[in-house]
Motif scaffolding. Sequence first.
Motif, PDB file in Angstrom:
ATOM      1  N   ASP A  46      -2.428  -6.984   4.828  1.00  0.00           N
ATOM      2  CA  ASP A  46      -2.825  -7.964   6.488  1.00  0.00           C
ATOM      3  C   ASP A  46      -3.632  -7.504   6.785  1.00  0.00           C
ATOM      4  N   GLY A  47      -5.226  -7.669   6.134  1.00  0.00           N
ATOM      5  CA  GLY A  47      -6.038  -7.302   6.650  1.00  0.00           C
ATOM      6  C   GLY A  47      -6.551  -5.632   7.292  1.00  0.00           C
ATOM      7  N   GLU A  48      -5.482  -4.637   7.300  1.00  0.00           N
ATOM      8  CA  GLU A  48      -5.989  -3.614   8.143  1.00  0.00           C
ATOM      9  C   GLU A  48      -5.412  -2.826   7.490  1.00  0.00           C
ATOM     10  N   ASP A  49      -3.875  -2.544   7.153  1.00  0.00           N
ATOM     11  CA  ASP A  49      -2.952  -0.871   6.439  1.00  0.00           C
ATOM     12  C   ASP A  49      -2.385  -2.020   5.116  1.00  0.00           C
ATOM     13  N   ILE A  50      -1.891  -2.419   6.208  1.00  0.00           N
ATOM     14  CA  ILE A  50      -0.043  -2.785   4.718  1.00  0.00           C
ATOM     15  C   ILE A  50      -0.635  -4.038   3.789  1.00  0.00           C
ATOM     16  N   PHE A  51       0.080  -3.196   2.172  1.00  0.00           N
ATOM     17  CA  PHE A  51       0.008  -4.191   1.517  1.00  0.00           C
ATOM     18  C   PHE A  51       1.164  -4.588   0.649  1.00  0.00           C
ATOM     19  N   PHE A  52       1.076  -5.811  -0.090  1.00  0.00           N
ATOM     20  CA  PHE A  52       2.804  -6.673  -0.141  1.00  0.00           C
ATOM     21  C   PHE A  52       2.129  -6.191  -1.950  1.00  0.00           C
ATOM     22  N   GLY A  53       2.907  -5.870  -2.195  1.00  0.00           N
ATOM     23  CA  GLY A  53       3.028  -5.948  -4.142  1.00  0.00           C
ATOM     24  C   GLY A  53       4.244  -5.091  -4.750  1.00  0.00           C
ATOM     25  N   TYR A  54       4.267  -5.084  -6.246  1.00  0.00           N
ATOM     26  CA  TYR A  54       5.189  -4.193  -7.318  1.00  0.00           C
ATOM     27  C   TYR A  54       5.503  -2.868  -6.630  1.00  0.00           C
ATOM     28  N   VAL A  55       6.049  -2.037  -6.187  1.00  0.00           N
ATOM     29  CA  VAL A  55       5.705  -0.438  -6.961  1.00  0.00           C
ATOM     30  C   VAL A  55       6.719  -0.161  -7.971  1.00  0.00           C
ATOM     31  N   ILE A  56       6.287   0.937  -8.242  1.00  0.00           N
ATOM     32  CA  ILE A  56       7.240   1.371  -9.384  1.00  0.00           C
ATOM     33  C   ILE A  56       6.959   3.295  -8.936  1.00  0.00           C
ATOM     34  N   LEU A  57       7.810   3.777  -8.680  1.00  0.00           N
ATOM     35  CA  LEU A  57       7.929   4.907  -8.645  1.00  0.00           C
ATOM     36  C   LEU A  57       8.725   5.806 -10.108  1.00  0.00           C
ATOM     37  N   LEU A  58       7.364   7.176  -9.751  1.00  0.00           N
ATOM     38  CA  LEU A  58       8.102   8.366 -10.961  1.00  0.00           C
ATOM     39  C   LEU A  58       8.273   7.698 -12.560  1.00  0.00           C
ATOM     40  N   GLY A  59       8.066   6.364 -12.587  1.00  0.00           N
ATOM     41  CA  GLY A  59       8.857   6.144 -14.715  1.00  0.00           C
ATOM     42  C   GLY A  59       9.556   5.332 -14.113  1.00  0.00           C
ATOM     43  N   ASP A  60      10.480   5.067 -12.044  1.00  0.00           N
ATOM     44  CA  ASP A  60      11.978   4.420 -12.670  1.00  0.00           C
ATOM     45  C   ASP A  60      11.764   3.504 -12.516  1.00  0.00           C
ATOM     46  N   TYR A  61      11.574   2.348 -13.902  1.00  0.00           N
ATOM     47  CA  TYR A  61      11.327   0.783 -13.878  1.00  0.00           C
ATOM     48  C   TYR A  61      12.757   0.026 -12.789  1.00  0.00           C
ATOM     49  N   GLU A  62      13.500   1.143 -12.898  1.00  0.00           N
ATOM     50  CA  GLU A  62      15.288   0.291 -13.096  1.00  0.00           C
ATOM     51  C   GLU A  62      15.457  -0.170 -11.304  1.00  0.00           C
ATOM     52  N   ASN A  63      14.679   0.984 -10.175  1.00  0.00           N
ATOM     53  CA  ASN A  63      14.858   0.663  -9.316  1.00  0.00           C
ATOM     54  C   ASN A  63      12.541   0.678  -9.175  1.00  0.00           C
ATOM     55  N   ALA A  64      12.269  -0.051  -9.232  1.00  0.00           N
ATOM     56  CA  ALA A  64      10.780  -0.572  -9.406  1.00  0.00           C
ATOM     57  C   ALA A  64      11.224  -1.855  -8.145  1.00  0.00           C
TER      58      ALA A  64
END
Length: 104
Positions: A46-64
């Motif tokens: 957004d030019g300040e702080d917010i990104f849009f993208g793909y997130v994988i938390l704790l290696g959990d590909y099913e809920n990424a």
Amino acid sequence: MWNPPTAEQLDKLPRLYQTEHTPLQDKIIHIHFYFGDCDWFVAEFDGEDIFFGYVILLGDYENAEWGYFTLSELSDIAVAYTEVEHDLYWEVRPASQVDKIMGK
């Protein structure tokens, strides 16, 4: 955050919603952050702080998933002297060419 992206790097990112008509697999991943078994792949900013993208938390590909996250949140993550790292060797490429995205 270890090696935060420079203002110049952030300025080069597409702005939020600029690529909304681009299919997810064709979105260009410009920046990669990682911490342990967590990955954040950046497609828009957004030019300040917010990104849009793909997130994988704790290696959990099913809920990424694709979604929003902030640079300030990533900067605040620290555990036992370890911080989120900006991948300095990341090569910009479409999401379809990133092994960790979309169950590849």
